[in-house]
Design a protein around this motif. Sequence first.
Motif, PDB file in Angstrom:
ATOM      1  N   THR A 127      18.636  36.342 -44.448  1.00 56.16           N
ATOM      2  CA  THR A 127      19.988  35.890 -44.132  1.00 56.16           C
ATOM      3  C   THR A 127      20.306  36.203 -42.672  1.00 56.16           C
ATOM      4  O   THR A 127      19.552  36.902 -41.992  1.00 56.16           O
ATOM      5  N   GLY A 128      21.427  35.683 -42.183  1.00 49.87           N
ATOM      6  CA  GLY A 128      21.838  35.957 -40.816  1.00 49.87           C
ATOM      7  C   GLY A 128      22.276  34.702 -40.093  1.00 49.87           C
ATOM      8  O   GLY A 128      22.255  33.600 -40.656  1.00 49.87           O
ATOM      9  N   PRO A 129      22.685  34.832 -38.830  1.00 52.65           N
ATOM     10  CA  PRO A 129      23.229  33.698 -38.073  1.00 52.65           C
ATOM     11  C   PRO A 129      22.146  32.701 -37.671  1.00 52.65           C
ATOM     12  O   PRO A 129      21.305  32.992 -36.822  1.00 52.65           O
ATOM     13  N   SER A 130      22.159  31.546 -38.290  1.00 50.37           N
ATOM     14  CA  SER A 130      21.086  30.574 -38.029  1.00 50.37           C
ATOM     15  C   SER A 130      21.512  29.177 -38.446  1.00 50.37           C
ATOM     16  O   SER A 130      22.195  29.004 -39.457  1.00 50.37           O
ATOM     17  N   PHE A 131      21.083  28.210 -37.671  1.00 47.74           N
ATOM     18  CA  PHE A 131      21.210  26.812 -38.044  1.00 47.74           C
ATOM     19  C   PHE A 131      19.808  26.222 -38.166  1.00 47.74           C
ATOM     20  O   PHE A 131      18.914  26.532 -37.361  1.00 47.74           O
ATOM     21  N   ALA A 142      17.515  35.192 -34.724  1.00 47.95           N
ATOM     22  CA  ALA A 142      17.278  36.507 -35.333  1.00 47.95           C
ATOM     23  C   ALA A 142      17.903  36.538 -36.716  1.00 47.95           C
ATOM     24  O   ALA A 142      19.056  36.124 -36.902  1.00 47.95           O
ATOM     25  N   LEU A 143      17.160  37.024 -37.697  1.00 43.91           N
ATOM     26  CA  LEU A 143      17.620  37.088 -39.077  1.00 43.91           C
ATOM     27  C   LEU A 143      17.388  38.481 -39.643  1.00 43.91           C
ATOM     28  O   LEU A 143      16.622  39.282 -39.096  1.00 43.91           O
ATOM     29  N   THR A 144      18.046  38.742 -40.765  1.00 44.06           N
ATOM     30  CA  THR A 144      17.874  40.005 -41.484  1.00 44.06           C
ATOM     31  C   THR A 144      17.074  39.772 -42.759  1.00 44.06           C
ATOM     32  O   THR A 144      17.364  38.833 -43.513  1.00 44.06           O
ATOM     33  N   LEU A 145      16.080  40.614 -42.991  1.00 44.28           N
ATOM     34  CA  LEU A 145      15.321  40.611 -44.241  1.00 44.28           C
ATOM     35  C   LEU A 145      15.778  41.834 -45.028  1.00 44.28           C
ATOM     36  O   LEU A 145      15.561  42.974 -44.605  1.00 44.28           O
ATOM     37  N   THR A 162       7.981  34.844 -36.482  1.00 41.30           N
ATOM     38  CA  THR A 162       7.268  33.797 -35.737  1.00 41.30           C
ATOM     39  C   THR A 162       7.682  33.905 -34.266  1.00 41.30           C
ATOM     40  O   THR A 162       8.580  34.676 -33.922  1.00 41.30           O
ATOM     41  N   PRO A 163       7.070  33.133 -33.376  1.00 38.48           N
ATOM     42  CA  PRO A 163       7.454  33.217 -31.963  1.00 38.48           C
ATOM     43  C   PRO A 163       8.937  32.979 -31.694  1.00 38.48           C
ATOM     44  O   PRO A 163       9.488  33.526 -30.732  1.00 38.48           O
ATOM     45  N   ASN A 164       9.604  32.171 -32.521  1.00 39.16           N
ATOM     46  CA  ASN A 164      11.034  31.923 -32.292  1.00 39.16           C
ATOM     47  C   ASN A 164      11.926  32.572 -33.345  1.00 39.16           C
ATOM     48  O   ASN A 164      13.147  32.504 -33.246  1.00 39.16           O
ATOM     49  N   LEU A 165      11.325  33.215 -34.340  1.00 39.78           N
ATOM     50  CA  LEU A 165      12.095  33.784 -35.440  1.00 39.78           C
ATOM     51  C   LEU A 165      11.849  35.293 -35.483  1.00 39.78           C
ATOM     52  O   LEU A 165      10.778  35.753 -35.877  1.00 39.78           O
TER      53      LEU A 165
END
Length: 318
Positions: A127-131, A142-145, A162-165
């Motif tokens: 989850t986290g701020p992402s489109f 950037a996301l939270t696991l 990943t390189p962008n995640l």
Amino acid sequence: MITVLGAGAFGTSLAISLARTGQPVTLWARQSAEAMQAARENTRRLPGAQLPDSATVIGALSDIPADGPILLAVPMQQLRRFLAENSTTLAKRTLIAACKGLDLSTHLGPVETIRTILPEAQPALLTGPSFAADIAHGLPTALTLACDDPALGKALQEALTTPNLRIYRTSDTTGAELGGALKNVIAIACGACIGEGMGDSARAALMTRGFAEMQRLALRRGALPETLTGLSGFGDLALTCTSELSRNYRFGLALGRQEAFDSSITVEGVATANAVVAWAKELEIDMPICSAVAALSSGTYSVTEALQALLSRPLKEE
């Protein structure tokens, strides 16, 4: 080997980002799997973003790989039924929910829903701020696991980066669930505010007081304060309340402008608002903005009436 179940925009974007590393990724699509596999593109949900060669689109759930983590990119209100219908296939797997919200019937978030339906599975939450479009086009995100098993959480963090995640991890699944769910409700309120022409100052007030409501409920449920001030709470709130790429924000805009909204678009904040109102009543917690959003979404209040109800509340310390 990573499997993504659900070929909506977000599921497709995760499959694209993960497959760009060269690792094999299986993407299950409920519909049009053959067409997507041939075109190498999700033309309906994410046009213009190409699937890398290491991504394979399948249409039969029985064909998913027998090992590796599974990302569940299905809408929150469908998750419980989806898990129950496919319990034989998913029972003992590592399942990472990639959806946000609270189940309208049970008031449970995605991790708790997995635990309830499939107690032998290993649950986690992304989850986290992402489109979706940002992730699919390689923009930094950037996301939270969230996973309460530290060793599994670290392994999943490494597998999903990943390189962008960029993936951060936490063991606070409750805080991550509630942050991702409640911010959608506040986004509807902010969209309605802007749609009605109330201005950015009013939106800032709604975001701030809405965040206080998010904390009030989440901390009562045992969440850690730092989770709510992190990516899955404040970070997601900031993004969702300020961009028309957010479905919940766009829904609020339509309410404020008194315009029709496409009923085929999933707006998780509506169901979450109703679940939160019932939950807050049981817990005797004051959630005025969430209550106003529930009334707005059902047509009980107009935007003007909802604002008047909020402004007429007794004065208090911040």
